[in-house]
Design a protein around this motif. Structure first.
Motif, mmCIF file in Angstrom:
data_model
loop_
_atom_site.group_PDB
_atom_site.id
_atom_site.type_symbol
_atom_site.label_atom_id
_atom_site.label_comp_id
_atom_site.label_asym_id
_atom_site.label_seq_id
_atom_site.Cartn_x
_atom_site.Cartn_y
_atom_site.Cartn_z
ATOM 1 N N VAL A 1 -11.433 -32.957 36.637
ATOM 2 C CA VAL A 1 -11.378 -33.364 35.227
ATOM 3 C C VAL A 1 -12.725 -33.946 34.803
ATOM 4 C CG1 VAL A 1 -10.217 -34.827 33.530
ATOM 5 C CG2 VAL A 1 -8.893 -33.789 35.377
ATOM 6 N N GLU A 2 -13.311 -34.777 35.671
ATOM 7 C CA GLU A 2 -14.635 -35.352 35.375
ATOM 8 C C GLU A 2 -15.677 -34.244 35.194
ATOM 9 O OE1 GLU A 2 -15.885 -38.496 35.214
ATOM 10 O OE2 GLU A 2 -14.271 -39.787 35.912
ATOM 11 N N LYS A 3 -15.644 -33.275 36.074
ATOM 12 C CA LYS A 3 -16.615 -32.179 36.018
ATOM 13 C C LYS A 3 -16.440 -31.366 34.737
ATOM 14 C CE LYS A 3 -18.135 -28.132 38.728
ATOM 15 N NZ LYS A 3 -17.810 -27.275 39.907
ATOM 16 N N ALA A 4 -15.182 -31.099 34.363
ATOM 17 C CA ALA A 4 -14.920 -30.351 33.130
ATOM 18 C C ALA A 4 -15.470 -31.099 31.926
ATOM 19 C CB ALA A 4 -13.416 -30.121 32.967
ATOM 20 N N CYS A 5 -15.350 -32.420 31.946
ATOM 21 C CA CYS A 5 -15.857 -33.252 30.861
ATOM 22 C C CYS A 5 -17.388 -33.238 30.831
ATOM 23 C CB CYS A 5 -15.339 -34.680 31.031
ATOM 24 S SG CYS A 5 -15.880 -35.815 29.742
ATOM 25 N N GLU A 6 -17.999 -33.419 31.989
ATOM 26 C CA GLU A 6 -19.464 -33.455 32.061
ATOM 27 C C GLU A 6 -20.088 -32.144 31.586
ATOM 28 O OE1 GLU A 6 -20.310 -34.375 36.121
ATOM 29 O OE2 GLU A 6 -19.438 -36.390 35.972
ATOM 30 N N LYS A 7 -19.428 -31.027 31.919
ATOM 31 C CA LYS A 7 -19.974 -29.713 31.566
ATOM 32 C C LYS A 7 -19.416 -29.176 30.251
ATOM 33 C CE LYS A 7 -21.004 -28.053 36.219
ATOM 34 N NZ LYS A 7 -20.951 -26.868 37.098
ATOM 35 N N ASN A 8 -18.487 -29.925 29.631
ATOM 36 C CA ASN A 8 -17.791 -29.418 28.438
ATOM 37 C C ASN A 8 -17.246 -28.018 28.709
ATOM 38 O OD1 ASN A 8 -18.254 -31.667 26.659
ATOM 39 N ND2 ASN A 8 -20.399 -31.048 26.585
ATOM 40 N N GLU A 9 -16.574 -27.886 29.848
ATOM 41 C CA GLU A 9 -16.149 -26.576 30.345
ATOM 42 C C GLU A 9 -14.687 -26.616 30.792
ATOM 43 O OE1 GLU A 9 -15.928 -23.310 30.488
ATOM 44 O OE2 GLU A 9 -18.073 -23.220 30.917
ATOM 45 N N PRO A 10 -13.730 -26.318 29.877
ATOM 46 C CA PRO A 10 -12.309 -26.347 30.246
ATOM 47 C C PRO A 10 -11.945 -25.400 31.385
ATOM 48 C CG PRO A 10 -12.544 -26.312 27.866
ATOM 49 C CD PRO A 10 -13.909 -26.067 28.438
ATOM 50 N N SER A 11 -12.695 -24.310 31.567
ATOM 51 C CA SER A 11 -12.348 -23.341 32.617
ATOM 52 C C SER A 11 -12.388 -23.970 34.001
ATOM 53 C CB SER A 11 -13.285 -22.127 32.573
ATOM 54 O OG SER A 11 -14.599 -22.461 32.976
ATOM 55 N N VAL A 12 -13.093 -25.091 34.164
ATOM 56 C CA VAL A 12 -13.102 -25.797 35.444
ATOM 57 C C VAL A 12 -11.678 -26.249 35.789
ATOM 58 C CG1 VAL A 12 -13.927 -27.867 36.654
ATOM 59 C CG2 VAL A 12 -15.515 -26.532 35.248
ATOM 60 N N VAL A 13 -10.959 -26.755 34.793
ATOM 61 C CA VAL A 13 -9.559 -27.160 34.996
ATOM 62 C C VAL A 13 -8.677 -25.929 35.191
ATOM 63 C CG1 VAL A 13 -7.554 -28.319 33.973
ATOM 64 C CG2 VAL A 13 -9.847 -29.282 33.679
ATOM 65 N N THR A 14 -8.895 -24.909 34.364
ATOM 66 C CA THR A 14 -8.073 -23.690 34.431
ATOM 67 C C THR A 14 -8.138 -23.059 35.813
ATOM 68 O OG1 THR A 14 -8.668 -23.306 32.122
ATOM 69 C CG2 THR A 14 -7.583 -21.515 33.264
ATOM 70 N N ARG A 15 -9.370 -22.914 36.349
ATOM 71 C CA ARG A 15 -9.526 -22.296 37.670
ATOM 72 C C ARG A 15 -8.880 -23.161 38.749
ATOM 73 N NH1 ARG A 15 -9.926 -17.330 36.999
ATOM 74 N NH2 ARG A 15 -10.308 -17.250 39.227
ATOM 75 N N HIS A 16 -8.964 -24.468 38.587
ATOM 76 C CA HIS A 16 -8.358 -25.347 39.597
ATOM 77 C C HIS A 16 -6.834 -25.242 39.576
ATOM 78 C CE1 HIS A 16 -8.493 -28.522 42.546
ATOM 79 N NE2 HIS A 16 -7.560 -29.182 41.887
ATOM 80 N N MET A 17 -6.262 -25.042 38.411
ATOM 81 C CA MET A 17 -4.811 -24.858 38.329
ATOM 82 C C MET A 17 -4.385 -23.606 39.108
ATOM 83 S SD MET A 17 -3.486 -27.391 36.777
ATOM 84 C CE MET A 17 -4.697 -28.254 37.781
ATOM 85 N N ILE A 18 -5.200 -22.562 39.032
ATOM 86 C CA ILE A 18 -4.908 -21.350 39.804
ATOM 87 C C ILE A 18 -4.997 -21.649 41.298
ATOM 88 C CG2 ILE A 18 -5.747 -19.029 40.366
ATOM 89 C CD1 ILE A 18 -6.638 -18.836 37.397
#
Length: 564
Positions: free
Chosen positions: A495-512
């Motif tokens: 979640v921190e990384k997604a916020c830092e990069k403004n990149e929701p796909s970081v969360v999406t890929r982790h859910m997979i």
């Protein structure tokens, strides 16, 4: 619970480096047989004046392993660490159970404000598939930042100014009727817009007529404002249906017209600071030293442009919200525009220019070409969402006809499939929209992750949602459970990384990743068996997985049905 942090703190006095630097040096080996964490000692050779293998040996002999780390092993210049899997399982599952829906959240953003400009639909134009990316990305970032304690302000910067509205009024006066528009709504306005451009090719005088009607809007003509206000009402009513389906809300609908009376002070300030320069009749701000073309502030006829309005909007937002960051979720075609915008504010002497960020993304096109509202080449987002819901309902009726609240589940899964697909890859990638692919419920898709959540909930229902015995965490020492636990442990950092990069796909890929690891555990390990203590531990793993999947899906704007 941050094992890298624990290791770094224990290693810091031995290596003579700050714990933060050592934490960054710790790696995750590609092969779990090599350990759960590894410290490459090559960088330490310079300060410790020894060969990396000797450093690894020395650190191993002197280090007191922190709780949760079972053992260490030296391999060449690497010091490898292995988790105590029982302790690791207890730590992670206890943390998730204690935090519940707040697991992965933080207060790091407390007292800070984030303004997010996204979606930004155009009045009298359809909400089409091309608006999906900005809406989904912006909504997800709003949720992610809020989850980390920031105060968020979502702005829908409506496209409600420009000559096109004069053209639309002209088209309405020529070929439209109030009854027809009320009946067809936004679709009727689109038909008029397309027809105007077709007719204008044959009769260019229509363009002059359109400009004349827009001048009437600018001058406050009662009839022009009444028709234009009516177009706005129709549009907002229609797009509101799509936002309701997506679960998207905004704190402000201040669009381009809102800044009509706010541009002059900015223009005056640019003049006072001797930043405006006359060029071919237009007033511009030179950005030559920044290797950027001039930013046009006023055209030769004295009219304003997007840049003028965006400058006014930036100053209004800073004054009104005193933001710590202002994010513009806009396609990469506008890269130059935002570089110029931010640079002008910087040259005006405002240090907060550095807090303005263009969150760019790729374009959406159809399989046979680009979208064009003028030519009527659009795919309505509402139609796509309803097709996804209809297909989902057909699948439910075929495979699980007795499912309660079928329509509600079909809505969550169908809409979720579309949103998940928009956020499944890096936002900068272009998307060729393929409805069949989006609605493929197999593989790395939203429905796959949602079904995994429903599967975990099903196991918990079957077990009575708990077990009477205290959990025996040694039952989670296998590789299948460990893979799930590692994905659960990584979620806060994700979640921190997604916020830092403004990149929701970081969360999406982790859910997979989490869904795949849980499904392997589900198929390989018998969760409910005669050993009550082992069953209790495995049910805790199911419960934690369901919770983190639900939270992760929420952060990307997707629902998590308990049954599918």
């Amino acid at each position: 619970m941050d094992y890298k942090e624990k290791l770094a703190a224990a290693l810091a006095p031995l290596a003579g480096l700050p714990a933060g630097e050592l934490k960054d040096m710790l790696e995750t080996p590609p092969d779990p047989a090599m350990g759960d964490f590894a410290l490459p000692c090559f960088k330490l050779a310079r300060t410790m004046k020894k060969a990396p293998p000797a450093i690894a040996q020395e650190l191993q002999q002197s280090l007191s392993l922190p709780s949760g780390i079972g053992r260490s092993e030296v391999k060449g210049g690497y010091l490898n660490f292995f988790l105590n899997q029982s302790s690791f399982a207890a730590d992670i599952l206890t943390a998730v159970a204690k935090a519940g829906a707040d697991y992965g959240s933080s207060s790091k953003g407390e007292g800070k404000t984030i303004v997010l400009d996204y979606s930004s639909v155009n009045i009298a134009k359809p909400f089409h598939i091309g608006h999906l990316s900005t809406t989904a990305i912006g909504n997800s970032l709003y949720r992610i930042y809020s989850f980390l304690g920031y105060h968020c302000v979502g702005v829908n910067h409506l496209g409600d100014w420009g000559t096109q509205f004069g053209k639309l009024i002209a088209a309405y006066k020529h070929w439209g009727s109030r009854e027809e528009i009320e009946k067809k709504s936004i679709h009727g306005l689109l038909e008029l817009y397309v027809r105007f451009h077709e007719e204008a090719k044959k009769d260019p005088a229509l363009d002059d007529e359109g400009r004349a009607w827009f001048k009437k809007i600018e001058d406050g003509d009662a009839e022009a404002l009444e028709i234009f206000g009516w177009f706005k009402e129709i549009t907002l009513k229609e797009v509101g249906k799509v936002y309701d389906l997506l679960g998207v809300k905004f704190d402000s609908y201040a669009g381009e017209s809102f800044y009509n009376d706010k541009m002059q002070p900015v223009i005056d300030e640019l003049r006072e600071k001797n930043m405006l320069e006359l060029s071919d009749g237009a007033y511009v701000v030179r950005l030559d030293e920044d290797n950027l073309p001039p930013c046009i502030i006023l055209k030769s006829d004295g009219t304003t442009l997007y840049a003028t309005r965006d400058l006014a909007a930036a100053f209004y937002r800073k004054k009104t919200y005193d933001f710590d960051k202002c994010l513009y979720v806009v396609a990469y075609q506008q890269n130059l525009h935002f570089k110029q915008l931010f640079k002008v504010i910087e040259k005006m002497g405002y240090p907060w220019a550095k807090d303005m960020i263009h969150v760019n993304f790729g374009m959406v096109s159809l399989q046979d070409g680009t979208l064009s509202t003028r030519e009527g080449r659009v795919v309505f987002l509402e139609d796509v969402l309803h097709q996804a819901m209809d297909k989902t309902l057909r699948v439910i009726n075929e495979k699980n006809p007795e499912l309660p609240d079928k329509e509600a589940v079909a809505r969550e899964v169908g809409v979720g499939a579309v949103v998940f697909s928009a956020l499944s890859n890096s936002r900068i990638k272009d998307i060729v929209f393929d409805l069949d692919r989006v609605l493929n419920f197999d593989g790395e898709t939203g429905p796959y992750v949602q079904y995994t959540h429903a599967r975990a909930m099903s196991v918990l229902r079957k077990a009575g949602d708990g077990a009477e015995s205290a959990p025996d965490y040694s039952a989670l020492e296998g590789e299948q459970a460990l893979a799930v636990l590692k994905n659960l442990a990584a979620f806060p950092d994700i979640v921190e990384k997604a916020c830092e990069k403004n990149e929701p796909s970081v969360v999406t890929r982790h859910m997979i990743d989490l869904a795949q690891s849980f499904n392997k555990f589900y198929y390989d390990i018998r969760i409910i068996d005669e050993d009550a203590a082992a069953t209790a531990a495995r049910l805790e793993l199911c419960r934690a997985t369901a919770q983190v999947l639900k939270t992760g899906l929420y952060l990307i704007g997707v629902g998590a049905p308990d049954r599918m």
